[in-house]
Design a protein around this motif. Structure first.
Motif, mmCIF file in Angstrom:
data_model
loop_
_atom_site.group_PDB
_atom_site.id
_atom_site.type_symbol
_atom_site.label_atom_id
_atom_site.label_comp_id
_atom_site.label_asym_id
_atom_site.label_seq_id
_atom_site.Cartn_x
_atom_site.Cartn_y
_atom_site.Cartn_z
ATOM 1 N N ARG A 167 0.832 -1.185 0.135
ATOM 2 C CA ARG A 167 0.035 -0.083 0.114
ATOM 3 C C ARG A 167 0.874 1.304 0.007
ATOM 4 O O ARG A 167 0.226 2.496 -0.205
ATOM 5 C CB ARG A 167 -1.016 0.115 1.172
ATOM 6 N N PHE A 168 2.284 1.191 0.304
ATOM 7 C CA PHE A 168 2.911 2.423 0.206
ATOM 8 C C PHE A 168 4.040 2.370 -1.199
ATOM 9 O O PHE A 168 4.999 3.223 -0.859
ATOM 10 C CB PHE A 168 3.819 2.600 1.409
ATOM 11 N N ASP A 169 3.399 1.458 -1.958
ATOM 12 C CA ASP A 169 4.439 1.480 -3.125
ATOM 13 C C ASP A 169 3.889 2.751 -3.992
ATOM 14 O O ASP A 169 2.606 3.006 -4.084
ATOM 15 C CB ASP A 169 3.971 0.192 -4.164
ATOM 16 N N PRO A 170 4.595 3.454 -4.744
ATOM 17 C CA PRO A 170 4.587 4.733 -5.406
ATOM 18 C C PRO A 170 3.374 4.600 -6.461
ATOM 19 O O PRO A 170 2.427 5.441 -6.643
ATOM 20 C CB PRO A 170 5.867 5.061 -5.814
ATOM 21 N N GLN A 171 3.620 3.595 -7.246
ATOM 22 C CA GLN A 171 2.680 3.343 -8.187
ATOM 23 C C GLN A 171 1.200 2.986 -7.590
ATOM 24 O O GLN A 171 0.139 3.327 -8.091
ATOM 25 C CB GLN A 171 3.050 2.127 -9.187
ATOM 26 N N VAL A 172 1.039 2.039 -6.452
ATOM 27 C CA VAL A 172 -0.264 1.921 -5.726
ATOM 28 C C VAL A 172 -0.865 3.127 -5.349
ATOM 29 O O VAL A 172 -1.880 3.409 -5.417
ATOM 30 C CB VAL A 172 0.048 0.652 -4.617
ATOM 31 N N ILE A 173 -0.064 4.076 -4.825
ATOM 32 C CA ILE A 173 -0.545 5.388 -4.113
ATOM 33 C C ILE A 173 -0.991 6.052 -5.320
ATOM 34 O O ILE A 173 -2.111 6.822 -5.058
ATOM 35 C CB ILE A 173 0.661 6.172 -3.413
ATOM 36 N N GLU A 174 -0.429 6.430 -6.381
ATOM 37 C CA GLU A 174 -1.005 7.247 -7.482
ATOM 38 C C GLU A 174 -2.104 6.420 -8.124
ATOM 39 O O GLU A 174 -3.224 7.316 -8.198
ATOM 40 C CB GLU A 174 0.268 6.831 -8.673
ATOM 41 N N GLN A 175 -2.222 5.481 -8.002
ATOM 42 C CA GLN A 175 -3.593 4.552 -8.397
ATOM 43 C C GLN A 175 -4.779 4.856 -7.513
ATOM 44 O O GLN A 175 -5.651 5.342 -7.820
ATOM 45 C CB GLN A 175 -3.682 3.138 -8.711
ATOM 46 N N ARG A 176 -4.247 4.988 -6.336
ATOM 47 C CA ARG A 176 -5.251 5.179 -5.149
ATOM 48 C C ARG A 176 -5.675 6.604 -5.236
ATOM 49 O O ARG A 176 -7.045 7.030 -5.157
ATOM 50 C CB ARG A 176 -4.732 4.981 -3.907
ATOM 51 N N ARG A 177 -4.854 7.550 -5.599
ATOM 52 C CA ARG A 177 -4.907 8.909 -5.739
ATOM 53 C C ARG A 177 -6.131 9.256 -6.925
ATOM 54 O O ARG A 177 -6.998 10.136 -6.829
ATOM 55 C CB ARG A 177 -3.919 9.747 -6.093
ATOM 56 N N ARG A 178 -5.900 8.312 -7.957
ATOM 57 C CA ARG A 178 -6.829 8.606 -9.068
ATOM 58 C C ARG A 178 -8.221 8.147 -8.940
ATOM 59 O O ARG A 178 -9.391 8.840 -9.425
ATOM 60 C CB ARG A 178 -6.077 8.021 -10.357
ATOM 61 N N ASP A 179 -8.270 6.935 -8.345
ATOM 62 C CA ASP A 179 -9.590 6.482 -7.860
ATOM 63 C C ASP A 179 -10.467 7.377 -6.853
ATOM 64 O O ASP A 179 -11.593 7.552 -7.033
ATOM 65 C CB ASP A 179 -9.308 5.086 -7.238
ATOM 66 N N LEU A 180 -9.733 7.922 -5.852
ATOM 67 C CA LEU A 180 -10.435 8.491 -4.950
ATOM 68 C C LEU A 180 -10.830 10.037 -5.471
ATOM 69 O O LEU A 180 -11.943 10.618 -5.403
ATOM 70 C CB LEU A 180 -9.393 8.825 -3.597
ATOM 71 N N GLU A 181 -9.751 10.566 -6.572
ATOM 72 C CA GLU A 181 -10.320 11.701 -7.101
ATOM 73 C C GLU A 181 -11.535 11.525 -7.995
ATOM 74 O O GLU A 181 -12.574 12.347 -8.173
ATOM 75 C CB GLU A 181 -9.311 12.038 -7.985
ATOM 76 N N GLN A 182 -11.793 10.343 -8.611
ATOM 77 C CA GLN A 182 -12.815 10.192 -9.250
ATOM 78 C C GLN A 182 -13.993 10.059 -8.755
ATOM 79 O O GLN A 182 -15.226 10.301 -8.937
ATOM 80 C CB GLN A 182 -12.783 8.986 -10.368
ATOM 81 N N TRP A 183 -13.930 9.365 -7.435
ATOM 82 C CA TRP A 183 -14.866 9.165 -6.535
ATOM 83 C C TRP A 183 -15.704 10.612 -5.874
ATOM 84 O O TRP A 183 -16.686 10.706 -6.034
ATOM 85 C CB TRP A 183 -14.602 8.405 -5.561
ATOM 86 N N ILE A 184 -14.706 11.272 -5.353
ATOM 87 C CA ILE A 184 -15.159 12.510 -4.895
ATOM 88 C C ILE A 184 -15.563 13.609 -5.926
ATOM 89 O O ILE A 184 -16.585 14.163 -5.712
ATOM 90 C CB ILE A 184 -13.882 13.278 -4.022
ATOM 91 N N ARG A 185 -15.297 13.476 -7.074
ATOM 92 C CA ARG A 185 -15.611 14.290 -8.259
ATOM 93 C C ARG A 185 -17.224 13.879 -8.745
ATOM 94 O O ARG A 185 -17.931 14.966 -8.808
ATOM 95 C CB ARG A 185 -14.765 14.319 -9.430
ATOM 96 N N PHE A 186 -17.439 12.810 -8.389
ATOM 97 C CA PHE A 186 -18.719 12.216 -9.142
ATOM 98 C C PHE A 186 -19.666 12.770 -7.769
ATOM 99 O O PHE A 186 -20.804 13.312 -8.016
ATOM 100 C CB PHE A 186 -18.904 10.631 -8.898
ATOM 101 N N VAL A 187 -19.305 12.664 -6.448
ATOM 102 C CA VAL A 187 -20.156 12.884 -5.248
ATOM 103 C C VAL A 187 -20.030 14.498 -5.262
ATOM 104 O O VAL A 187 -21.465 14.886 -5.304
ATOM 105 C CB VAL A 187 -19.341 12.496 -3.950
ATOM 106 N N ALA A 188 -19.221 15.224 -5.353
ATOM 107 C CA ALA A 188 -19.311 16.766 -5.387
ATOM 108 C C ALA A 188 -19.887 17.189 -6.678
ATOM 109 O O ALA A 188 -20.625 18.292 -6.596
ATOM 110 C CB ALA A 188 -17.919 17.553 -5.452
ATOM 111 N N GLY A 189 -20.158 16.585 -7.493
ATOM 112 C CA GLY A 189 -20.827 16.899 -8.898
ATOM 113 C C GLY A 189 -22.218 16.528 -9.046
ATOM 114 O O GLY A 189 -23.004 17.139 -9.898
ATOM 115 N N HIS A 190 -22.733 15.844 -8.112
ATOM 116 C CA HIS A 190 -24.003 15.402 -8.245
ATOM 117 C C HIS A 190 -24.713 16.776 -7.609
ATOM 118 O O HIS A 190 -24.564 17.212 -6.516
ATOM 119 C CB HIS A 190 -24.421 14.355 -7.108
#
Length: 211
Positions: A167-190
Motif C-alpha cells: 500500500r506504500f508503493d508509489p505506483q499503488v499510491i498514484e492509482q489510489r489517488r486517481r480512484d479517490l479523485e474520480q469518486w469525490i468528483r462524482f459525489v461533489a458534482g451530483h
C-alpha cells in the motif's frame, strides 16, 4: 551769367522700367470690396453657397438633425458565470509512525474551487486520508436516509482497501489517488448532494473532518 546766380544742371538718369518686372498691386478698396461681396447681405440671411455646404455636411453627420438622436450601437452582453465545483486530489504524502505508536499512513491534498453559494470559501486546501473518505460516505448515506430530497440518490462505493504489503508503493499510491479523485468528483458534482449535503461541505473545506 550774372554774378551770384550760380546754377548747376544735374542730369538724373532713370533706368527704363520693364513691364514684366512690375509687381501688380491692388488697392485696399479693391480687396475689401471683393471680400465683402462674399459676406451675407444681412445678419439674419445666409449666403446661398454657405447654406448649400451646411446641408451637405449635415447629411454626412452621424446625428439626425430632425430627430436629434444618435445611432445606438449594440452593447456586448456578458452572461453570468455558471455554477461549478472542481475538486483535485494532489500531493500524496506518507506519514511515518511516531513515538505515540501512530500507524504509518498516506494522506492527500484536496483542492476545491467553486462558486456555489452554500460553500463559504471559493478556494480551499485540506488534507484527507482514506479513513476520512470512509467517514464521508457513511455521513452521505445517513443524509440520504433522512432527507426526502436525497431519497433517490445512490452513494457510490469507495475504491477497495489496499493490501498491507504494497500500500506504500508509489505506483499503488498514484492509482489510489486517481480512484479517490474520480469518486469525490462524482459525489461533489451530483446536483442534489452538492446543494443538500452539509457533510460534503465540511469534508471539502474544514481543516479537520469528524463527520
Amino acid at each position: 551769367m550774372e554774378k551770384g546766380d550760380l546754377r548747376l544742371k544735374v542730369k538724373i538718369h532713370n533706368p527704363p522700367i520693364h513691364q514684366n518686372n512690375m509687381r501688380q498691386f491692388q488697392s485696399f478698396s479693391t480687396v475689401a470690396k471683393e471680400s465683402l461681396s462674399n459676406l451675407p447681405d444681412s445678419p439674419g440671411k445666409s449666403h446661398n453657397n454657405s447654406t448649400h455646404n451646411y446641408k451637405k455636411n449635415s447629411n454626412n453627420s452621424s446625428i439626425d438633425k430632425e430627430t436629434n438622436t444618435t445611432p445606438q450601437h449594440p452593447r456586448p452582453s456578458y452572461n453570468e458565470a455558471e455554477a461549478f465545483i472542481e475538486v483535485d486530489i494532489v500531493n500524496p504524502h506518507i506519514h511515518e509512525s511516531n513515538e505515540s505508536h501512530t500507524a504509518r499512513y498516506t494522506d492527500y491534498e484536496l483542492i476545491t474551487r467553486t462558486n456555489l453559494p452554500q460553500f463559504p470559501r471559493r478556494i480551499s486546501h485540506v488534507r484527507r486520508r482514506y479513513s476520512d473518505f470512509e467517514l464521508l460516505r457513511r455521513c452521505l448515506q445517513r443524509e440520504v436516509t433522512l432527507a426526502d430530497r436525497l431519497a433517490k440518490v445512490r452513494v457510490p462505493s469507495l475504491p477497495g482497501k489496499l493490501l498491507w504489503q504494497n500500500r506504500f508503493d508509489p505506483q499503488v499510491i498514484e492509482q489510489r489517488r486517481r480512484d479517490l479523485e474520480q469518486w469525490i468528483r462524482f459525489v461533489a458534482g451530483h446536483p442534489l448532494i452538492q446543494t443538500n449535503s452539509a457533510a460534503l461541505i465540511r469534508f471539502l473545506q474544514q481543516e479537520t473532518f469528524s463527520g
